[in-house]
Scaffold this active site. Structure first.
Site, PDB file in Angstrom:
ATOM      1  N   GLU A  87      34.662  38.587  32.440  1.00  0.00           N
ATOM      2  CA  GLU A  87      35.965  39.185  32.737  1.00  0.00           C
ATOM      3  C   GLU A  87      35.815  40.390  33.671  1.00  0.00           C
ATOM      4  O   GLU A  87      36.569  40.562  34.621  1.00  0.00           O
ATOM      5  CB  GLU A  87      36.690  39.584  31.443  1.00  0.00           C
ATOM      6  N   TYR A 145      44.744  35.458  43.963  1.00  0.00           N
ATOM      7  CA  TYR A 145      43.927  36.577  43.485  1.00  0.00           C
ATOM      8  C   TYR A 145      42.531  36.540  44.095  1.00  0.00           C
ATOM      9  O   TYR A 145      42.043  35.501  44.524  1.00  0.00           O
ATOM     10  CB  TYR A 145      43.834  36.577  41.957  1.00  0.00           C
ATOM     11  N   TRP A 195      43.706  41.211  34.632  1.00  0.00           N
ATOM     12  CA  TRP A 195      43.452  40.577  35.924  1.00  0.00           C
ATOM     13  C   TRP A 195      44.322  41.169  37.029  1.00  0.00           C
ATOM     14  O   TRP A 195      45.542  41.233  36.881  1.00  0.00           O
ATOM     15  CB  TRP A 195      43.781  39.084  35.868  1.00  0.00           C
ATOM     16  N   LYS A 254      34.339  39.039  37.229  1.00  0.00           N
ATOM     17  CA  LYS A 254      35.273  38.233  38.007  1.00  0.00           C
ATOM     18  C   LYS A 254      36.514  39.024  38.384  1.00  0.00           C
ATOM     19  O   LYS A 254      36.999  38.922  39.505  1.00  0.00           O
ATOM     20  CB  LYS A 254      35.657  36.972  37.215  1.00  0.00           C
ATOM     21  N   HIS A 255      37.074  39.777  37.439  1.00  0.00           N
ATOM     22  CA  HIS A 255      38.370  40.425  37.656  1.00  0.00           C
ATOM     23  C   HIS A 255      38.280  41.949  37.812  1.00  0.00           C
ATOM     24  O   HIS A 255      38.913  42.529  38.677  1.00  0.00           O
ATOM     25  CB  HIS A 255      39.326  40.095  36.502  1.00  0.00           C
ATOM     26  N   HIS A 300      42.354  37.967  26.445  1.00  0.00           N
ATOM     27  CA  HIS A 300      41.596  37.159  27.399  1.00  0.00           C
ATOM     28  C   HIS A 300      41.052  38.087  28.487  1.00  0.00           C
ATOM     29  O   HIS A 300      39.855  38.194  28.663  1.00  0.00           O
ATOM     30  CB  HIS A 300      42.475  36.045  27.977  1.00  0.00           C
TER      31      HIS A 300
END
Ligand SMILES: *[C@@H]1O[C@H](CO)[C@@H](O)[C@H](O)[C@H]1NC(C)=O
Ligand SMILES: *[C@@H]1O[C@H](CO)[C@@H](O)[C@H](O)[C@H]1NC(C)=O
Length: 402
Positions: A129, A83, A75, A132-133, A72
């Site tokens: 991904e 977060y 993070w 965002k992270h 996935h």
């Protein structure tokens, strides 16, 4: 019983040939474990020091190999489970595949198999991904790279390469399967059994997540000594959101299998045809006693093993013995006492301990409910396993005294 697998060394030293990021001293504290302020955030992940490698088990639709979980993301959580996200508007790249084809082709190849978008748009999923992270990982800031040989997007290659490297150290499918926890349309598992296996390998609990009662995601938590790109990852217990699975009756569905019903998050229990008007004897609610057949609605009957049988034949004779409460009763057959086992399946066999059943005046009940389940209606000479937790097909059992 589950085989307990030897605890692995919890610290994973992962060496890799990374782009020209700053070399870090080896005596720094692990992220989230510092007792004083660490100034150099190129060698210390902050505030996002609790790094999660998250995995999917996608079955609707299925993605990736049938015998592997998929990635996935990677993070950076703060040390308290909160977060940050979307930390750099200038680095929301829309050419992840091109960047990786250029800078990390092996990583890209692995991702094309193991990092899959359920809607078939891997590039968008990877952009999400990263944007965002990935942009929130302090050690991946462009300023952490030696200016002389840094090229924009070098850190993107480092992010995905580390995520894939970490993923390879967490072969969830193999771990579970070695302990007998395998995808199945009929078997269900307990949260404790799954956690025990993962903890034995990871060294710490993982967050086990379900959609309804279906296992579909795992979060493995780490602290890092040094940078994400070349530091040492150490498994840690989760903080923040916990497991979302029920404690029992968890379904770990096979990928690429057409099920009798859809497996989406909506409630999908197929109520088998409404009870036909064959005469179901009724009586006074309370404990049953004596000998009888256990018949099944919509059709068929229970056999001596405690399974559902729909072909022609003679039902097993069950003996009902009231408990001292006079409300519930025990059942046994020629095979032995009937018990609802820890996976919620019903079985009658020597050596089992009788479970307590009830009678609502029409149907047999367990834990107050008259609905039992099976993964599918057995056909031919098949013996269907009956469960007390939700499965694709529901059924009732009634008593025909002898
Ligand atoms: C650990 O280091 C970070 C980053 O410098 C800092 O924000 C945090 O306050 C430090 N924690 C402690 C307990 O000193
Ligand atoms: C990806 O996009 C960035 C930003 O637009 C650009 O600087 C970089 O050259 C691109 N990389 C490749 C391999 O296309």
């Amino acid at each position: 019983m589950l085989r307990r697998v030897a605890l692995v060394e919890a610290t994973l030293a992962i060496s890799s040939a990374m782009a020209a990021s700053v070399t870090c001293p080896s005596n720094l504290p692990f992220s989230c474990s510092n007792t004083t302020t660490v100034e150099d955030l190129c060698c210390f992940n902050a505030p996002g020091g609790d790094i999660l490698l998250t995995q999917f088990w996608d079955t609707d639709p299925s993605t990736g190999p049938a015998d592997s979980w998929t990635v996935h993301g990677l993070w950076p959580d703060n040390c308290d489970g909160t977060y940050e996200q979307y930390c750099d508007q200038n680095r929301q790249y829309t050419n992840i595949s091109a960047i990786l084809a250029d800078k990390a082709p092996c990583t890209l190849k692995t991702m094309q198999t193991y990092w899959k978008d359920y809607q078939g748009d891997d590039e968008s999923f990877w952009e999400h991904e990263w944007g965002k992270h990935g942009t929130c990982i302090s050690t991946l800031e462009p300023s952490c790279y030696a200016a002389a040989d840094y090229q924009p997007t070098d850190e993107v290659a480092d992010y995905f390469t580390r995520a894939v490297g970490l993923f390879k150290t967490l072969p969830t499918y193999d771990w579970l399967s070695a302990a007998g926890i395998v995808p199945s349309t009929s078997q269900t598992y307990t949260l404790a059994a799954i956690q025990e296996v993962l903890t034995a390998h990871h060294g710490h609990n993982a967050v086990i997540r379900c959609s309804g009662n279906q296992l579909n995601e795992l979060w493995y938590h780490f602290h890092v000594q040094g940078s994400v790109q070349s530091g040492t990852f150490q498994a840690v217990d989760p903080v923040g959101s916990g497991s979302t699975c029920p404690s029992t009756g968890i379904r770990y569905l096979p990928k690429y299998t057409t099920l009798p019903t859809t497996t989406s998050t909506t409630t999908t229990t197929t109520k088998t045809s409404t009870p036909t008007s064959t005469s179901v004897p009724t009586g006074t609610p309370g404990a049953l006693s004596g000998k009888g057949y256990v018949k099944v609605q919509p059709d068929g009957f229970m056999i001596s093993t405690g399974n559902w049988y729909r072909a022609s034949g003679t039902p097993a004779t069950f003996t009902a013995t009231p408990n001292s409460d006079d409300e519930t009763f025990m059942l046994k057959t020629s095979k032995g006492p009937c018990q609802v086992l820890s996976d919620d399946s019903l079985s009658c066999a020597a050596g089992l301990t009788e479970s307590s059943f009830g009678y609502d005046g029409t149907y047999l009940t367990y834990d107050g409910t008259a609905t039992f389940y099976a993964a599918s209606a057995p056909s031919g000479q098949d013996k269907g396993v009956v469960y007390t937790s939700e499965q694709a097909v529901s059924l009732q059992m009634y008593w025909q005294p002898l």
